[in-house]
Design a protein around this motif. Structure first.
Motif, PDB file in Angstrom:
ATOM      1  N   ASP A  15      26.874   6.087 -36.643  1.00 15.49           N
ATOM      2  CA  ASP A  15      26.703   4.632 -36.600  1.00 15.49           C
ATOM      3  C   ASP A  15      26.337   4.098 -37.979  1.00 15.49           C
ATOM      4  O   ASP A  15      26.864   3.061 -38.420  1.00 15.49           O
ATOM      5  N   ARG A  59      29.425   4.198 -40.295  1.00 10.72           N
ATOM      6  CA  ARG A  59      30.354   3.082 -40.042  1.00 10.72           C
ATOM      7  C   ARG A  59      29.802   1.787 -40.627  1.00 10.72           C
ATOM      8  O   ARG A  59      30.545   0.995 -41.228  1.00 10.72           O
ATOM      9  N   SER A  60      28.508   1.575 -40.466  1.00  9.34           N
ATOM     10  CA  SER A  60      27.879   0.376 -41.022  1.00  9.34           C
ATOM     11  C   SER A  60      27.960   0.366 -42.543  1.00  9.34           C
ATOM     12  O   SER A  60      28.237  -0.678 -43.159  1.00  9.34           O
TER      13      SER A  60
END
Length: 270
Positions: free
Chosen positions: A126, A129-130
């Motif tokens: 996560d 991706r950020s």
């Protein structure tokens, strides 16, 4: 300067052997402002940047960023405190893509740690991706979205300058130091650099301090100007104050720089 103070540098001094490179320099930067540090070659401008970013340790003086004492911190700790910079000589990872260069700087804000990266946990995925989304947005911001997959070493000179700024912005600074951002640029690239500096302030809310020799850029972009000569501050104020200040004119003329630097309509100073 009477606004909300972000950077407060007082009585900074640094000597190398018998040479005093920075001598009792004081500088204040308000939130959301653009400040230029100018002066002839050898005036101590880059040394001043090196002192407040942890590359050199000052002999005397203090430097507070939003209340945090920067003196004695390593460069990475200074960056973590909210101060980012670019360099007079571009320092990119030439064999990495533009996106990867920005991700390297963005990684300082990833919190999943070694094990998360090793086992590619959901938290790490996560955050990754950020980070890619943030880095891509910064490339778009500086006009390099279509060059994300290009090797940094293959980019044109002006593009490399913009990439270096994107990489500095990836650290999420409160204050951005730019060391000669228009050096080596043609007039159009300089105008683009000026527009980018103004957008960094207006759209991102980040204060900027720049070292710059292009007086046209300095006079039109700066809220406040500080002039150094032989390591000492000889003048400061707005553009109107600086372009007519007798000590500033004397300092530049004394090194063979044309008097035409006194007006924003003039040609670029050396």
């Amino acid at each position: 300067m009477t606004g909300d103070l972000l950077l407060d540098v007082a009585s900074l001094r640094k000597s190398f052997g018998g040479l005093t490179a920075v001598d009792d320099v004081t500088l204040q930067v308000e939130r959301g402002s653009i400040v230029s540090v100018i002066g002839p070659n050898g005036a101590g401008k880059t040394t001043f940047f090196n002192l407040i970013t942890g590359i050199y340790r000052p002999d005397l003086g203090t430097a507070l960023l939003d209340g945090v004492d920067l003196v004695g911190l390593r460069p990475d700790q200074v960056a973590a405190a909210g101060l980012a910079r670019t360099f007079q000589n571009i320092r990119l990872f030439a064999g990495m893509t533009a996106l990867e260069n920005v991700l390297v700087a963005r990684s300082m804000h990833m919190r999943s740690g070694y094990w998360g990266a090793l086992f590619h946990t959901r938290v790490y995925a996560d955050q990754e991706r950020s980070a890619v989304a943030d880095a891509s947005e910064l490339l778009r911001f500086v006009g390099l979205a279509e060059r994300a997959d290009a090797l940094a070493g293959s980019l044109a000179y002006g593009e490399q300058r913009r990439l270096e700024i994107a990489r500095a912005l990836a650290t999420k600074p409160k204050l951005l130091l730019l060391d000669e951002p228009s050096a080596g640029m043609n007039p159009q690239e300089t105008e683009d650099a000026k527009a980018l500096i103004l957008r960094i302030r207006s759209e991102l809310g980040i204060a900027v301090v720049l070292i710059e020799h292009d007086m046209r850029l300095v006079m039109t972009v700066s809220d406040h100007i500080v002039v150094l000569d032989y390591g000492r501050k000889i003048a400061e104020g707005g553009a109107d104050d600086i372009r007519t200040h007798p000590k500033v004119i004397e300092a530049y003329l004394g090194r063979g720089v044309a008097a035409r630097t006194a007006t924003p309509e003039s040609e670029e100073a050396s």
